[in-house]
Design an enzyme around this catalytic site. Structure first.
Site, PDB file in Angstrom:
ATOM      1  N   MET A   1       0.859  -1.183   0.000  1.00  0.00           N
ATOM      2  CA  MET A   1       0.000   0.000   0.000  1.00  0.00           C
ATOM      3  C   MET A   1       0.893   1.231   0.000  1.00  0.00           C
ATOM      4  SD  MET A   1      -2.932   1.131   2.706  1.00  0.00           S
ATOM      5  CE  MET A   1      -3.869   2.647   2.461  1.00  0.00           C
ATOM      6  N   LEU A   2       0.636   2.122  -0.932  1.00  0.00           N
ATOM      7  CA  LEU A   2       1.453   3.332  -1.028  1.00  0.00           C
ATOM      8  C   LEU A   2       0.610   4.507  -1.509  1.00  0.00           C
ATOM      9  CD1 LEU A   2       4.247   4.742  -0.951  1.00  0.00           C
ATOM     10  CD2 LEU A   2       4.542   4.066  -3.348  1.00  0.00           C
TER      11      LEU A   2
ATOM     12  N   GLY B   1      -5.601  11.963   4.030  1.00  0.00           N
ATOM     13  CA  GLY B   1      -6.698  11.034   4.306  1.00  0.00           C
ATOM     14  C   GLY B   1      -6.966  10.015   3.217  1.00  0.00           C
ATOM     15  N   HIS B   2      -6.104   9.959   2.194  1.00  0.00           N
ATOM     16  CA  HIS B   2      -6.346   9.025   1.085  1.00  0.00           C
ATOM     17  C   HIS B   2      -6.142   7.567   1.506  1.00  0.00           C
ATOM     18  CE1 HIS B   2      -6.665  12.414  -1.590  1.00  0.00           C
ATOM     19  NE2 HIS B   2      -5.483  12.860  -1.193  1.00  0.00           N
ATOM     20  N   GLY B   3      -5.207   7.320   2.425  1.00  0.00           N
ATOM     21  CA  GLY B   3      -4.972   5.950   2.886  1.00  0.00           C
ATOM     22  C   GLY B   3      -6.208   5.372   3.537  1.00  0.00           C
ATOM     23  N   ALA B   4      -6.873   6.159   4.377  1.00  0.00           N
ATOM     24  CA  ALA B   4      -8.097   5.700   5.052  1.00  0.00           C
ATOM     25  C   ALA B   4      -9.214   5.461   4.033  1.00  0.00           C
ATOM     26  CB  ALA B   4      -8.530   6.716   6.096  1.00  0.00           C
TER      27      ALA B   4
ATOM     28  N   GLN C   1       0.311  12.542   0.661  1.00  0.00           N
ATOM     29  CA  GLN C   1       0.271  11.958   1.996  1.00  0.00           C
ATOM     30  C   GLN C   1      -0.244  12.965   3.024  1.00  0.00           C
ATOM     31  OE1 GLN C   1       4.174  10.293   2.752  1.00  0.00           O
ATOM     32  NE2 GLN C   1       3.944   8.730   1.181  1.00  0.00           N
ATOM     33  N   GLY C   2      -0.882  12.422   4.060  1.00  0.00           N
ATOM     34  CA  GLY C   2      -1.402  13.261   5.137  1.00  0.00           C
ATOM     35  C   GLY C   2      -2.729  13.918   4.820  1.00  0.00           C
TER      36      GLY C   2
ATOM     37  N   GLU D   1      -0.138  -8.425   5.160  1.00  0.00           N
ATOM     38  CA  GLU D   1       1.174  -9.083   5.203  1.00  0.00           C
ATOM     39  C   GLU D   1       2.192  -8.149   5.859  1.00  0.00           C
ATOM     40  OE1 GLU D   1       4.612 -10.440   1.976  1.00  0.00           O
ATOM     41  OE2 GLU D   1       2.528 -10.232   1.330  1.00  0.00           O
TER      42      GLU D   1
END
Length: 408
Positions: free
Chosen positions: A230-231, A240-243, A237-238, A265
């Site tokens: 996941m990248l 909220g795209h990861g969530a 970054q920072g 993993e």
């Protein structure tokens, strides 16, 4: 530098940090090429340039890796002010170009004019696969809401294989133990995040980040999707795209009756914190996590409901319970605080109890002089300190999740 000969000192001047030399860009407009504000550097380069992350043989080394923001067509060029071969006989510079060529696919540009020509065709680029989710984030600088979309793709999408070859090169610079996956294995799923932006009246798409998920078989008729990579690219970054990505992927698999649960993993600390936030957000609406039931303790009902409705396994459900119970607990109340602390420590103490069982076996096998009471007492004291430290760290992490949840 003490103790070095004059020659060694001169040669040391030809060492460059590859984390600083590598300059990355995601280019939308021709003027981005000259704009230092659009440049970002790797966090890691050891997988390409060795543990020291150094290239020898150059002064003023720049390794330019510029990508068109959407389809990631690449410009690769090396620049330097001086090369060691030009000054010293029998001294060879590192073959930087070959090292980079090992990880970037062929077909890249080596001059700016060709790259700008490709940039003009970027209007034709469209995201791959099936649209799963659209969301907006307010951009303070632009003073407007920016729209993002998440897609699910696979290797049958025309052009996706070549696009993925370019995309995965970013892993080498931003994931410490990254490796490329076997894209011929059909069990891989790919989830992509794109930003929609306007250019000369047209709508274009910029790559924001991605996730790869492997679908493991579980006997007799289930699968267990496991997040592998996941990248979110540094410029995004920072935000909220990861969530958004993780929740979208989770919701995608939740709808499948053949999915048992969703795992990851070798998750990093940051991923675990992100997962905590997303799973708590998903679980807080379930009846089994109501404040009254939370105060009664962790239950099989929570395990079953989280697994059946949200595809969350028992271990992750337990963390969700502890976070939501912390929110429901008045830590200023001595009895409530004590009850919460004991409940969490009962789980944390599991590994320590295992150690005690191992010590008990040793006592039966070893002579008394080999295993003194004093040593055991030191060990017990250390365990109590470690247990309290683990508890306090956990509560600190949980509070951050709850703070983020309150702002969501």
């Amino acid at each position: 530098m003490a103790g070095l000969t004059a020659m060694e000192k001169k040669l040391a001047e030809y060492k460059c940090s590859t984390n600083e030399a590598i300059q990355l860009k995601l280019v939308r407009f021709p003027e981005d090429l000259e704009d230092d504000n659009t440049t970002f550097n790797p966090e890691y380069s050891h997988q390409v340039f060795g543990d020291d992350e150094v290239a020898f043989g150059y002064k003023g080394l720049k390794i330019l890796l510029y990508y068109i923001a959407g389809n990631l067509s690449t410009l690769f060029r090396i620049e330097y002010t001086s090369k060691v071969n030009e000054k010293f006989d029998c001294v060879e510079a590192d073959d930087v170009e070959s090292k980079i060529r090992e990880i970037i696919p062929p077909g890249f540009c080596t001059n700016t004019d060709d790259f700008v020509s490709l940039l003009e065709k970027e209007v034709n680029f469209k995201p791959f696969g099936m649209l799963l989710h659209t969301y907006s984030i307010h951009n303070e600088e632009a003073g407007e809401d920016i729209t993002y979309q998440i897609y699910k793709a696979d290797m049958t999408c025309p052009g996706f294989r070549e696009y993925h070859e370019r995309l995965q090169t970013f892993l080498m610079w931003f994931i410490e133990t990254a490796s490329f996956i076997d894209v011929d294995d059909e069990r891989w799923n790919y989830f992509l995040v794109f930003e929609k932006y306007n250019k000369d009246g047209a709508t274009l798409f910029a790559t924001v980040g991605y996730m790869t998920v492997y679908n493991y078989y579980v006997y007799p008729d289930k699968t267990r999707p496991r997040v592998s990579q996941m990248l979110i690219l540094p410029p995004f970054q920072g935000e909220g795209h990861g969530a958004q990505l993780l929740e979208t992927v989770h919701r995608y698999y939740m709808s499948s009756p053949t999915v048992l649960d969703i795992t990851a993993e070798d998750p990093s600390e940051n991923y675990v914190k992100l997962r905590d936030f997303v799973l708590v957000k998903l679980c807080q609406g379930l009846l089994c996590f109501s404040p009254g039931k939370l105060m009664q303790g962790f239950s099989q009902e929570m395990v079953m409901e989280a697994q059946q409705k949200l595809k969350i396994n028992k271990q992750h459900t337990r963390r969700v319970y502890e976070i939501l119970r912390l929110r429901a607990t008045d830590m200023g109340d001595a009895e409530q605080s004590r009850s919460y602390r004991l409940d969490v420590k009962r789980r944390l103490i599991g590994p320590y109890k295992k150690k005690q069982r191992e010590l008990a076996k040793m006592r039966r096998c070893l002579r008394p002089e080999e295993l003194t009471n004093q040593l055991n007492q030191i060990d017990l004291n250390m365990q109590h300190e470690q247990l309290e430290e683990s508890f306090q760290q956990l509560v600190s992490d949980y509070r951050r999740v709850l703070e983020r949840l309150a702002q969501a």
